[in-house]
Design an enzyme around this catalytic site. Structure first.
Site, PDB file in Angstrom:
ATOM      1  N   HIS A   1       0.834  -1.196   0.000  1.00 22.45           N
ATOM      2  CA  HIS A   1       0.000   0.000   0.000  1.00 22.45           C
ATOM      3  C   HIS A   1       0.871   1.250   0.000  1.00 22.45           C
ATOM      4  O   HIS A   1       1.932   1.290   0.614  1.00 22.45           O
ATOM      5  CB  HIS A   1      -0.965   0.020   1.188  1.00 22.45           C
ATOM      6  CG  HIS A   1      -0.332  -0.207   2.523  1.00 22.45           C
ATOM      7  ND1 HIS A   1       0.169  -1.430   2.936  1.00 22.45           N
ATOM      8  CD2 HIS A   1      -0.112   0.642   3.561  1.00 22.45           C
ATOM      9  CE1 HIS A   1       0.653  -1.335   4.159  1.00 22.45           C
ATOM     10  NE2 HIS A   1       0.513  -0.081   4.564  1.00 22.45           N
TER      11      HIS A   1
ATOM     12  N   HIS B   1       1.057   5.216   0.934  1.00 24.84           N
ATOM     13  CA  HIS B   1       0.497   6.343   1.680  1.00 24.84           C
ATOM     14  C   HIS B   1       0.755   7.607   0.870  1.00 24.84           C
ATOM     15  O   HIS B   1       1.898   7.866   0.470  1.00 24.84           O
ATOM     16  CB  HIS B   1       1.179   6.490   3.047  1.00 24.84           C
ATOM     17  CG  HIS B   1       0.856   5.423   4.021  1.00 24.84           C
ATOM     18  ND1 HIS B   1      -0.220   5.500   4.873  1.00 24.84           N
ATOM     19  CD2 HIS B   1       1.479   4.243   4.288  1.00 24.84           C
ATOM     20  CE1 HIS B   1      -0.255   4.410   5.633  1.00 24.84           C
ATOM     21  NE2 HIS B   1       0.764   3.637   5.294  1.00 24.84           N
TER      22      HIS B   1
END
Length: 206
Positions: A192, A194
């Site tokens: 993932h 950010h």
């Protein structure tokens, strides 16, 4: 077994703001809890706690307290949580992000296509803070696991990050961060990104 509630049970992954969590002594020792309800989410969602969660007893504790950590909260428990999550890095079980993708867990989704999903962080570190994740993990549990076949999705994630950042009004700049492994404080083993902005960021990061 006890039941406790908290303002957030899974920071930085876009979950709803309140939840009730049932934790047995055995689960606490294993660093795992089962969410009873997350704003309509189905029972059985798994969240990880820092090692000191084993000291819990039958009284209620706020989940944001010292030593207690649910997937990705910033603060003193960050390193402990990352280390606790590391043994699960190569697990085939669904991550909390898989459950967001399948709509089992609600999230504030701001972008979606056939390859990735972007949603707001529930514990933002800046006025704008969202995550971009691949819909198909395909072995991409962490950036250091990437291979030749992941080039396309990695490029797509970065392209999407900047596209959504612009849509969010971050024309003056933003930061893209990827935590990798326990040393990088990664606590959810589903790659993932950010994306953080909306204020003047400083250097170096934490």
């Amino acid at each position: 077994m006890f039941v406790t509630s908290a303002r957030t049970i899974c920071s930085r992954v876009g979950l709803a703001a309140k939840a009730k969590v049932k934790v047995s002594v055995g689960e606490a020792r294993r660093g795992v809890a089962s969410v009873a309800s997350v704003a309509g989410a189905r029972p059985g969602v798994r969240v990880r706690f820092a090692p000191r969660a084993a000291s819990f007893n039958s009284s209620s504790h706020p989940l944001r307290g010292p030593g207690v950590r649910a997937c990705g909260t910033m603060g003193g428990g960050e390193e402990s949580a990352a280390k606790a999550a590391a043994p699960l890095a190569d697990s085939d079980g669904p991550t909390i992000f898989d459950k967001i993708i399948s709509k089992e867990i609600p999230a504030d989704v701001i972008y979606e296509d056939d390859k990735c999903l972007a949603f707001r962080d529930i514990a933002p570190q800046a006025p704008t803070h969202f995550l971009v994740i691949p819909k198909d993990r395909a072995g991409l549990t962490r950036l250091s696991k990437a291979h030749e076949g992941h080039k396309e999705i990695l490029g797509h994630l970065l392209y999407t990050a900047q596209k959504v950042a612009k849509d969010e009004g971050l024309g003056e700049g933003f930061r893209v961060a990827i935590n990798d492994g326990p040393g990088g404080c990664q606590s959810v083993y589903h790659l993932h990104l950010h994306v953080i902005g909306g204020r003047q960021l400083t250097w170096p990061p934490g």
